[in-house]
Structure formats: C-alpha cells, structure tokens
Design a protein around this motif. Structure first.
Motif, PDB file in Angstrom:
ATOM      1  N   LYS A 105      35.150  37.254  -3.992  1.00  0.00           N
ATOM      2  CA  LYS A 105      34.715  38.642  -4.158  1.00  0.00           C
ATOM      3  C   LYS A 105      33.382  38.859  -3.451  1.00  0.00           C
ATOM      4  O   LYS A 105      32.496  38.012  -3.475  1.00  0.00           O
ATOM      5  CB  LYS A 105      34.563  38.999  -5.637  1.00  0.00           C
ATOM      6  N   ASP A 110      32.867  46.046  -4.865  1.00  0.00           N
ATOM      7  CA  ASP A 110      34.030  45.700  -5.690  1.00  0.00           C
ATOM      8  C   ASP A 110      35.327  45.598  -4.895  1.00  0.00           C
ATOM      9  O   ASP A 110      36.195  44.784  -5.221  1.00  0.00           O
ATOM     10  CB  ASP A 110      34.207  46.746  -6.805  1.00  0.00           C
ATOM     11  N   LYS A 111      35.488  46.409  -3.847  1.00  0.00           N
ATOM     12  CA  LYS A 111      36.764  46.468  -3.144  1.00  0.00           C
ATOM     13  C   LYS A 111      36.800  45.586  -1.888  1.00  0.00           C
ATOM     14  O   LYS A 111      37.772  45.621  -1.139  1.00  0.00           O
ATOM     15  CB  LYS A 111      37.086  47.917  -2.769  1.00  0.00           C
ATOM     16  N   LEU A 112      35.763  44.787  -1.676  1.00  0.00           N
ATOM     17  CA  LEU A 112      35.722  43.923  -0.505  1.00  0.00           C
ATOM     18  C   LEU A 112      35.792  42.454  -0.914  1.00  0.00           C
ATOM     19  O   LEU A 112      35.336  42.081  -1.993  1.00  0.00           O
ATOM     20  CB  LEU A 112      34.441  44.157   0.303  1.00  0.00           C
ATOM     21  N   ASN A 113      36.383  41.651  -0.048  1.00  0.00           N
ATOM     22  CA  ASN A 113      36.440  40.202  -0.254  1.00  0.00           C
ATOM     23  C   ASN A 113      35.865  39.496   0.962  1.00  0.00           C
ATOM     24  O   ASN A 113      35.947  39.994   2.089  1.00  0.00           O
ATOM     25  CB  ASN A 113      37.891  39.751  -0.457  1.00  0.00           C
ATOM     26  N   GLY A 129      38.781  44.375   3.291  1.00  0.00           N
ATOM     27  CA  GLY A 129      38.985  45.286   2.174  1.00  0.00           C
ATOM     28  C   GLY A 129      40.439  45.500   1.820  1.00  0.00           C
ATOM     29  O   GLY A 129      40.750  46.327   0.953  1.00  0.00           O
ATOM     30  N   PRO A 131      43.930  45.249   0.058  1.00  0.00           N
ATOM     31  CA  PRO A 131      44.247  44.871  -1.319  1.00  0.00           C
ATOM     32  C   PRO A 131      45.169  43.664  -1.426  1.00  0.00           C
ATOM     33  O   PRO A 131      45.253  43.038  -2.485  1.00  0.00           O
ATOM     34  CB  PRO A 131      44.927  46.127  -1.876  1.00  0.00           C
TER      35      PRO A 131
END
Length: 202
Positions: A105, A110-113, A129, A131
């Motif tokens: 993470k 929050d929405k990016l790895n 990003g 999903p």
C-alpha cells in the motif's frame, strides 16, 4: 529518442525528441530541412525534419517505431543538411513483459499501491492505481521513454512522495482492440516471458 509524424495534421515533418525533459527555454537553429531545438545550455534537445518522407520511410496514422534503420536515415539527414551531431539512441524495447514481485500500500494514498516489477535484468518500482494489480501477475510495463498510443511519453515520476519508474498498462492504455471498459491493468498469461518485448497488435 522518440519520433512523431502526422502528415495529415502537421505536414511532412518528423518531430524528433532526444531528451525526456522539456527545456524551459529553447533556441532554434535552421540548417536546410532541419530545425535544431536547443536548451539553455546549447545542448540539442530535439529537431524537426522537414520534407521528412524524402529522408525516411514513415508510417501514416500510427506511432513511429524507432529502429536502427530509422536512426541511420536520420543520421544521414542531419549530415546532408550540414548538422554535425551523432545520434546516440537506446533501441531496447520500451514495452516489455513484467512480473509483479510485490505489492504494498502507498503510505500517502489509499487507492495507490507501490509495486516492485521485474522486467528482465532489472526491477522497477512502479506506483499503480489499478484495482486489480496483485503480486505474482505477468503484466505489460511501459518503461521510461515509452510513447503511449495517446502520445504521452513515460517519464520518471514521483506520486504522492514515492518514486515511480514506468507504468503498468491496461489494454485501453495500450490501444488494444476490444479493451474492456472497466478500469484495470492487462494481466498476461503465466507463461509470458518476463523481460521479453510486448508486441502491440492493433
């Protein structure tokens, strides 16, 4: 080196980019059919080749692939127009099969790895990003210097404080036919060879 050609929209002009960084200020010099574009340090950042189809075999309506033959043709064009500059070009593939070794993470989004992606002899850190990205996948990686079908050039970046070198691509971003509408990267078969070139057949 990246090259762009749109005869219908721009005319018979090949736009050649030699550096990924866009100069803040440019200076131009004209030599026959060649307009050199220099930065503040008087280094050549790129050039425009007019009457380009007289010098090289160029595709209509599709991205220009930088090949050894094209580099040779452009080198000859420079010399014919009195420009003394040797083109030094990285001809290694810019779209390759990658293997996602790990996914963590992003500490600030929050929405990016943050992914570590093996692409052959090196491992790239890429912020993604999508999903559906997961460790263990085979994916398509656009390396720094790649030109996407949209015309976007991939550069080293920093996303929310984390360095990212390259992009894990979706089918839509690659311009593939019948690309799904939903967001998500293109996941390749497990037997895809890590580091091998990815051929975009449209």
């Amino acid at each position: 080196m990246n090259a762009f050609y749109n005869k219908q929209g721009v005319g018979d002009v090949l736009l050649v980019q030699l550096t990924l960084e866009k100069p803040d200020k440019i200076h131009t010099e004209q030599y026959g059919d060649v307009t050199l574009i220099k930065n503040e340090q008087q280094e050549i950042a790129g050039f425009n080749l007019f009457q380009a189809s007289d010098y090289a075999d160029l595709p209509e309506g599709q991205p220009v692939e930088v090949t050894e033959a094209l580099v040779t043709a452009l080198q000859n064009a420079l010399e014919k127009n009195g420009v003394s500059h040797t083109l030094e070009v990285d001809l290694t593939p810019k779209f390759v099969v990658g293997y996602v070794e790990s996914k963590d993470k992003h500490p600030n989004a929050d929405k990016l790895n943050v992914c570590q992606v093996a692409v052959g002899e090196e491992t790239l850190q890429i912020v993604c990003g999508a999903p559906n990205v997961e460790a263990g996948q085979k994916v398509v990686v656009a390396k720094v210097g790649a030109v996407m079908p949209s015309g976007m050039v991939i550069r080293d970046a920093e996303l929310r404080g984390v360095a990212s070198s390259g992009m894990i691509c979706s089918a839509k971003e690659l311009g593939l036919p019948d690309a799904p509408a939903e967001k998500g990267i293109l996941v390749l078969p497990e037997d895809a060879q890590t580091g091998s070139p990815f051929e975009m057949k449209v």
